[in-house]
Scaffold this active site. Structure first.
Site, PDB file in Angstrom:
ATOM      1  N   CYS A   4       6.427  -2.964  -4.776  1.00 44.50           N
ATOM      2  CA  CYS A   4       4.971  -2.887  -4.903  1.00 44.50           C
ATOM      3  C   CYS A   4       4.307  -3.581  -3.710  1.00 44.50           C
ATOM      4  O   CYS A   4       4.506  -4.772  -3.468  1.00 44.50           O
ATOM      5  CB  CYS A   4       4.537  -3.540  -6.220  1.00 44.50           C
ATOM      6  SG  CYS A   4       2.756  -3.688  -6.357  1.00 44.50           S
ATOM      7  N   ASP A  30      -9.568  -4.175   1.736  1.00 44.00           N
ATOM      8  CA  ASP A  30      -8.848  -2.900   1.771  1.00 44.00           C
ATOM      9  C   ASP A  30      -8.527  -2.539   3.217  1.00 44.00           C
ATOM     10  O   ASP A  30      -9.358  -2.714   4.113  1.00 44.00           O
ATOM     11  CB  ASP A  30      -9.699  -1.797   1.122  1.00 44.00           C
ATOM     12  CG  ASP A  30      -8.882  -0.570   0.767  1.00 44.00           C
ATOM     13  OD1 ASP A  30      -8.681  -0.302  -0.421  1.00 44.00           O
ATOM     14  OD2 ASP A  30      -8.435   0.126   1.713  1.00 44.00           O
ATOM     15  N   HIS A  46       2.083  -8.235 -12.192  1.00 40.72           N
ATOM     16  CA  HIS A  46       2.181  -6.809 -11.922  1.00 40.72           C
ATOM     17  C   HIS A  46       1.915  -6.013 -13.195  1.00 40.72           C
ATOM     18  O   HIS A  46       2.760  -5.931 -14.077  1.00 40.72           O
ATOM     19  CB  HIS A  46       3.548  -6.422 -11.345  1.00 40.72           C
ATOM     20  CG  HIS A  46       3.629  -4.953 -11.036  1.00 40.72           C
ATOM     21  ND1 HIS A  46       3.321  -4.423  -9.803  1.00 40.72           N
ATOM     22  CD2 HIS A  46       3.909  -3.892 -11.836  1.00 40.72           C
ATOM     23  CE1 HIS A  46       3.430  -3.110  -9.845  1.00 40.72           C
ATOM     24  NE2 HIS A  46       3.790  -2.759 -11.074  1.00 40.72           N
ATOM     25  N   ASN A  87      -9.428   3.106 -10.193  1.00 44.63           N
ATOM     26  CA  ASN A  87      -8.760   4.402 -10.335  1.00 44.63           C
ATOM     27  C   ASN A  87      -7.573   4.208 -11.267  1.00 44.63           C
ATOM     28  O   ASN A  87      -6.854   3.215 -11.179  1.00 44.63           O
ATOM     29  CB  ASN A  87      -8.305   4.917  -8.965  1.00 44.63           C
ATOM     30  CG  ASN A  87      -9.478   5.239  -8.066  1.00 44.63           C
ATOM     31  OD1 ASN A  87     -10.544   5.622  -8.537  1.00 44.63           O
ATOM     32  ND2 ASN A  87      -9.304   5.047  -6.765  1.00 44.63           N
ATOM     33  N   GLY A  93      -6.834   9.343  -9.709  1.00 38.51           N
ATOM     34  CA  GLY A  93      -6.627   9.200  -8.264  1.00 38.51           C
ATOM     35  C   GLY A  93      -5.994   7.882  -7.856  1.00 38.51           C
ATOM     36  O   GLY A  93      -6.134   7.452  -6.711  1.00 38.51           O
ATOM     37  N   HIS A  98      -0.377  -0.837  -8.950  1.00 34.04           N
ATOM     38  CA  HIS A  98      -0.620  -2.223  -9.377  1.00 34.04           C
ATOM     39  C   HIS A  98      -2.124  -2.257  -9.612  1.00 34.04           C
ATOM     40  O   HIS A  98      -2.890  -2.034  -8.652  1.00 34.04           O
ATOM     41  CB  HIS A  98      -0.171  -3.204  -8.286  1.00 34.04           C
ATOM     42  CG  HIS A  98      -0.336  -4.661  -8.621  1.00 34.04           C
ATOM     43  ND1 HIS A  98       0.667  -5.604  -8.378  1.00 34.04           N
ATOM     44  CD2 HIS A  98      -1.380  -5.358  -9.149  1.00 34.04           C
ATOM     45  CE1 HIS A  98       0.234  -6.808  -8.747  1.00 34.04           C
ATOM     46  NE2 HIS A  98      -1.021  -6.683  -9.221  1.00 34.04           N
ATOM     47  N   HIS A 100      -5.886  -2.473  -9.721  1.00 34.10           N
ATOM     48  CA  HIS A 100      -6.777  -3.093  -8.732  1.00 34.10           C
ATOM     49  C   HIS A 100      -8.203  -2.628  -8.957  1.00 34.10           C
ATOM     50  O   HIS A 100      -8.449  -1.480  -9.323  1.00 34.10           O
ATOM     51  CB  HIS A 100      -6.323  -2.787  -7.303  1.00 34.10           C
ATOM     52  CG  HIS A 100      -6.051  -1.338  -7.036  1.00 34.10           C
ATOM     53  ND1 HIS A 100      -4.874  -0.728  -7.425  1.00 34.10           N
ATOM     54  CD2 HIS A 100      -6.791  -0.376  -6.437  1.00 34.10           C
ATOM     55  CE1 HIS A 100      -4.905   0.540  -7.070  1.00 34.10           C
ATOM     56  NE2 HIS A 100      -6.066   0.784  -6.476  1.00 34.10           N
ATOM     57  N   HIS A 102     -11.618  -2.002  -7.060  1.00 35.29           N
ATOM     58  CA  HIS A 102     -12.260  -1.854  -5.755  1.00 35.29           C
ATOM     59  C   HIS A 102     -13.668  -2.451  -5.872  1.00 35.29           C
ATOM     60  O   HIS A 102     -14.465  -2.000  -6.709  1.00 35.29           O
ATOM     61  CB  HIS A 102     -12.427  -0.381  -5.378  1.00 35.29           C
ATOM     62  CG  HIS A 102     -11.149   0.377  -5.154  1.00 35.29           C
ATOM     63  ND1 HIS A 102     -10.674   0.671  -3.897  1.00 35.29           N
ATOM     64  CD2 HIS A 102     -10.260   0.920  -6.019  1.00 35.29           C
ATOM     65  CE1 HIS A 102      -9.554   1.366  -4.004  1.00 35.29           C
ATOM     66  NE2 HIS A 102      -9.279   1.542  -5.275  1.00 35.29           N
TER      67      HIS A 102
HETATM   68  P1  5GP Z   1      -6.169   3.606  -5.208  1.00 41.24           P
HETATM   69  O1  5GP Z   1      -6.362   4.994  -4.663  1.00 41.24           O
HETATM   70  O2  5GP Z   1      -4.771   3.384  -5.708  1.00 41.24           O
HETATM   71  O3  5GP Z   1      -7.208   3.226  -6.209  1.00 41.24           O
HETATM   72  O4  5GP Z   1      -6.445   2.662  -3.992  1.00 41.24           O
HETATM   73  C1  5GP Z   1      -5.458   2.018  -3.246  1.00 41.24           C
HETATM   74  C2  5GP Z   1      -6.169   1.303  -2.110  1.00 41.24           C
HETATM   75  O5  5GP Z   1      -5.251   0.420  -1.524  1.00 41.24           O
HETATM   76  C3  5GP Z   1      -6.675   2.246  -1.019  1.00 41.24           C
HETATM   77  O6  5GP Z   1      -8.068   2.059  -0.855  1.00 41.24           O
HETATM   78  C4  5GP Z   1      -5.870   1.820   0.216  1.00 41.24           C
HETATM   79  O7  5GP Z   1      -6.644   1.862   1.398  1.00 41.24           O
HETATM   80  C5  5GP Z   1      -5.459   0.403  -0.139  1.00 41.24           C
HETATM   81  N1  5GP Z   1      -4.200  -0.010   0.457  1.00 41.24           N
HETATM   82  C6  5GP Z   1      -3.032   0.686   0.450  1.00 41.24           C
HETATM   83  N2  5GP Z   1      -2.067  -0.007   1.066  1.00 41.24           N
HETATM   84  C7  5GP Z   1      -2.646  -1.177   1.467  1.00 41.24           C
HETATM   85  C8  5GP Z   1      -2.140  -2.319   2.176  1.00 41.24           C
HETATM   86  O8  5GP Z   1      -0.971  -2.406   2.561  1.00 41.24           O
HETATM   87  N3  5GP Z   1      -3.021  -3.325   2.407  1.00 41.24           N
HETATM   88  C9  5GP Z   1      -4.317  -3.262   1.994  1.00 41.24           C
HETATM   89  N4  5GP Z   1      -5.095  -4.306   2.274  1.00 41.24           N
HETATM   90  N5  5GP Z   1      -4.815  -2.201   1.336  1.00 41.24           N
HETATM   91  C10 5GP Z   1      -3.984  -1.174   1.074  1.00 41.24           C
HETATM   92 ZN    ZN Z   2       2.661  -5.231  -8.008  1.00 42.29          ZN
END
Ligand code: 5GP
Ligand code: ZN
Length: 114
Positions: A4, A30, A46, A87, A93, A98, A100, A102
């Site tokens: 992860c 991000d 996690h 999401n 999406g 893990h 999160h 936004h």
């Molecule tokens: P999701 O689409 O799963 O809701 O959003 C995942 C978010 O994680 C995306 O906005 C993507 O830019 C961000 N992200 C993915 N990998 C990394 C990373 O290694 N570091 C950081 N800081 N953000 C990440």
């Molecule tokens: Zn995790």
């Protein structure tokens, strides 16, 4: 969780631009921001998705909203407002598995959420 990316940021195995941390929660910018402020707020535990939270997770999930306000204040976006997006699962999406939150702000966003 071994594979992860967010657990790796928590464990400092991968760099992250960390803006907040306590014993249960961490927040970092991000890597592909879609607003002037785009911060991901996550529990250190996690939990794969909002779908997977248990009763014991509810406290930390609730605490995250307070942390979001603290970060928003620090980032100077509390007065004008912000958007929080979670999401969730395939149709939601979600890419990183893990949970999160936004935190998006620093610009006027549209009224539509989808
Ligand atoms: P999701 O689409 O799963 O809701 O959003 C995942 C978010 O994680 C995306 O906005 C993507 O830019 C961000 N992200 C993915 N990998 C990394 C990373 O290694 N570091 C950081 N800081 N953000 C990440
Ligand atoms: Zn995790």
């Amino acid at each position: 969780m071994e594979d992860c990316i967010f657990c790796k940021i928590i464990n400092r195995e991968v760099p992250g631009d960390i803006v907040y941390e306590d014993d249960e929660i961490i927040a970092f910018r991000d890597i592909h921001p879609c607003a002037p402020v785009h911060i991901l707020v996550i529990p250190k535990k996690h939990i794969s998705s909002l779908i997977d939270i248990t009763e014991e997770d509810e406290k930390v999930i609730g605490k995250i909203y307070g942390v979001i306000n603290k970060i928003a204040q620090k980032e100077g976006i509390l007065d004008k407002g912000y958007r929080v997006i979670i999401n969730c699962g395939e149709d939601g999406g979600q890419v990183v598995k893990h949970i999160h939150f936004h935190l998006l702000g620093g610009k006027k966003m549209g009224v539509k959420v989808c």
